[in-house]
Design a protein around this motif. Structure first.
Motif, mmCIF file in Angstrom:
data_model
loop_
_atom_site.group_PDB
_atom_site.id
_atom_site.type_symbol
_atom_site.label_atom_id
_atom_site.label_comp_id
_atom_site.label_asym_id
_atom_site.label_seq_id
_atom_site.Cartn_x
_atom_site.Cartn_y
_atom_site.Cartn_z
ATOM 1 N N GLU A 163 -19.223 -13.476 -9.233
ATOM 2 C CA GLU A 163 -19.713 -12.265 -8.583
ATOM 3 C C GLU A 163 -19.391 -12.239 -7.092
ATOM 4 O OE1 GLU A 163 -23.870 -9.832 -7.813
ATOM 5 O OE2 GLU A 163 -23.891 -11.595 -9.098
ATOM 6 N N GLU A 164 -19.531 -13.367 -6.422
ATOM 7 C CA GLU A 164 -19.273 -13.392 -4.976
ATOM 8 C C GLU A 164 -17.818 -13.052 -4.650
ATOM 9 O OE1 GLU A 164 -19.209 -17.696 -6.459
ATOM 10 O OE2 GLU A 164 -20.608 -16.034 -6.654
ATOM 11 N N HIS A 165 -16.901 -13.340 -5.573
ATOM 12 C CA HIS A 165 -15.496 -12.969 -5.343
ATOM 13 C C HIS A 165 -15.313 -11.451 -5.342
ATOM 14 C CE1 HIS A 165 -14.427 -17.057 -5.320
ATOM 15 N NE2 HIS A 165 -13.972 -17.203 -6.552
ATOM 16 N N PHE A 166 -16.146 -10.773 -6.122
ATOM 17 C CA PHE A 166 -16.080 -9.308 -6.162
ATOM 18 C C PHE A 166 -16.658 -8.667 -4.908
ATOM 19 C CE2 PHE A 166 -15.656 -9.777 -10.812
ATOM 20 C CZ PHE A 166 -14.670 -8.843 -11.051
ATOM 21 N N LEU A 167 -17.620 -9.324 -4.297
ATOM 22 C CA LEU A 167 -18.387 -8.696 -3.223
ATOM 23 C C LEU A 167 -17.974 -9.099 -1.817
ATOM 24 C CD1 LEU A 167 -21.908 -8.936 -4.879
ATOM 25 C CD2 LEU A 167 -20.342 -6.972 -4.842
ATOM 26 N N THR A 168 -17.266 -10.197 -1.676
ATOM 27 C CA THR A 168 -16.924 -10.708 -0.353
ATOM 28 C C THR A 168 -15.704 -9.995 0.205
ATOM 29 O OG1 THR A 168 -17.803 -12.868 -0.978
ATOM 30 C CG2 THR A 168 -16.386 -12.789 0.980
ATOM 31 N N VAL A 169 -15.917 -9.252 1.274
ATOM 32 C CA VAL A 169 -14.807 -8.576 1.959
ATOM 33 C C VAL A 169 -13.925 -9.656 2.577
ATOM 34 C CG1 VAL A 169 -14.193 -7.022 3.849
ATOM 35 C CG2 VAL A 169 -16.197 -6.534 2.429
ATOM 36 N N ALA A 202 0.840 -1.195 0.000
ATOM 37 C CA ALA A 202 0.000 0.000 0.000
ATOM 38 C C ALA A 202 0.881 1.252 0.000
ATOM 39 C CB ALA A 202 -0.911 -0.003 1.219
ATOM 40 N N ILE A 203 0.482 2.200 -0.789
ATOM 41 C CA ILE A 203 1.212 3.459 -0.869
ATOM 42 C C ILE A 203 0.661 4.349 0.239
ATOM 43 C CG2 ILE A 203 1.715 5.433 -2.337
ATOM 44 C CD1 ILE A 203 1.152 3.288 -4.670
ATOM 45 N N GLU A 204 1.535 4.740 1.138
ATOM 46 C CA GLU A 204 1.104 5.421 2.364
ATOM 47 C C GLU A 204 1.021 6.933 2.244
ATOM 48 O OE1 GLU A 204 0.146 3.745 5.061
ATOM 49 O OE2 GLU A 204 0.674 1.779 4.251
ATOM 50 N N THR A 205 1.899 7.532 1.459
ATOM 51 C CA THR A 205 1.962 8.997 1.443
ATOM 52 C C THR A 205 1.878 9.536 0.021
ATOM 53 O OG1 THR A 205 4.367 9.124 1.204
ATOM 54 C CG2 THR A 205 3.500 8.946 3.460
ATOM 55 N N GLY A 249 -6.341 -5.837 1.317
ATOM 56 C CA GLY A 249 -6.356 -5.008 2.522
ATOM 57 C C GLY A 249 -7.740 -4.756 3.082
ATOM 58 N N GLY A 250 -8.593 -5.762 3.077
ATOM 59 C CA GLY A 250 -9.892 -5.625 3.713
ATOM 60 C C GLY A 250 -10.992 -5.040 2.844
ATOM 61 N N TYR A 251 -10.728 -4.842 1.566
ATOM 62 C CA TYR A 251 -11.734 -4.328 0.647
ATOM 63 C C TYR A 251 -12.272 -5.470 -0.209
ATOM 64 C CZ TYR A 251 -9.987 0.331 1.700
ATOM 65 O OH TYR A 251 -9.628 1.486 2.343
ATOM 66 N N LEU A 297 -13.207 -7.059 -3.877
ATOM 67 C CA LEU A 297 -12.550 -6.941 -5.178
ATOM 68 C C LEU A 297 -13.200 -5.870 -6.057
ATOM 69 C CD1 LEU A 297 -10.302 -8.215 -6.935
ATOM 70 C CD2 LEU A 297 -12.030 -9.811 -7.802
ATOM 71 N N VAL A 298 -14.491 -5.653 -5.904
ATOM 72 C CA VAL A 298 -15.167 -4.640 -6.712
ATOM 73 C C VAL A 298 -14.538 -3.257 -6.503
ATOM 74 C CG1 VAL A 298 -17.030 -4.034 -5.081
ATOM 75 C CG2 VAL A 298 -17.435 -3.910 -7.563
ATOM 76 N N ALA A 299 -13.907 -3.028 -5.370
ATOM 77 C CA ALA A 299 -13.234 -1.749 -5.112
ATOM 78 C C ALA A 299 -12.107 -1.504 -6.113
ATOM 79 C CB ALA A 299 -12.696 -1.700 -3.687
ATOM 80 N N ILE A 300 -11.505 -2.565 -6.616
ATOM 81 C CA ILE A 300 -10.442 -2.427 -7.620
ATOM 82 C C ILE A 300 -11.023 -1.810 -8.894
ATOM 83 C CG2 ILE A 300 -8.759 -3.698 -9.034
ATOM 84 C CD1 ILE A 300 -8.188 -3.642 -5.947
ATOM 85 N N LEU A 301 -12.208 -2.256 -9.269
ATOM 86 C CA LEU A 301 -12.866 -1.695 -10.452
ATOM 87 C C LEU A 301 -13.249 -0.238 -10.226
ATOM 88 C CD1 LEU A 301 -15.250 -4.635 -11.433
ATOM 89 C CD2 LEU A 301 -12.877 -4.234 -12.130
#
Length: 165
Positions: free
Chosen positions: A124-130, A78-81, A137-139, A141-145
């Protein structure tokens, strides 16, 4: 409409918006028009293409159910700054600056189309399952899109504003 299909449709719409913008400009303007940050439109497409490599690595990892294989320029964490992000963006700029426009554009289009195609293969469930993939990092997969679309939209709006001046 479910949120995954909606996000894929929005990403496709953003892709079409970019294509329309690029085709309306012409090669000379793409290579020579300088934005306020000093980049050309070609530089922006190179920047977006590089970040698509990270998106594609994550989606491929989700599809294959293994850790992502990131491009060599990406630190894999993760890019922090803002400073870290600026340093990475400068590395990206150096990588893509010397590539010809058509190579850059074709790579951007190809990766975008691969991302859209790959989305249709991932359940679809792979995209939606936190927590489905610990490397996000706890998001979900849909967050990537969402991030990819937001990133493209942000740069397109900046570019449209610059073109209106």
């Amino acid at each position: 409409m479910n949120s995954v299909k909606k996000e894929i449709d929005l990403l496709l719409e953003e892709f079409k918006n970019w294509q329309g913008l690029i085709y309306s400009l012409g090669d000379e303007k793409i290579a020579t028009l300088r934005l306020e940050n000093g980049w050309t439109i070609k530089d922006v497409i190179g920047h977006l293409t590089a970040w698509q490599q990270v998106t594609l690595a994550k989606l491929t990892a989700a599809y294959e159910n293994k850790p992502p294989q990131y491009p060599g320029w990406f630190p894999g964490v993760a890019i922090e700054t803002e400073n870290e992000l600026n340093q990475i963006d400068e590395v990206i700029h150096q990588i893509w600056a010397e590539k010809p426009w058509l190579e850059t554009f074709n790579e951007w289009q190809s990766q975008f189309q691969t991302i859209l195609s790959l989305c249709l293969l991932i359940p679809e469930e792979h995209f939606l399952t936190v927590g489905q993939f610990n490397w996000i990092g706890g998001y979900p997969l849909v967050a990537i899109l969402e991030r990819s679309r937001d990133h493209h939209e942000e740069h397109r709006q900046f570019l449209n504003k610059a073109l209106q001046q």
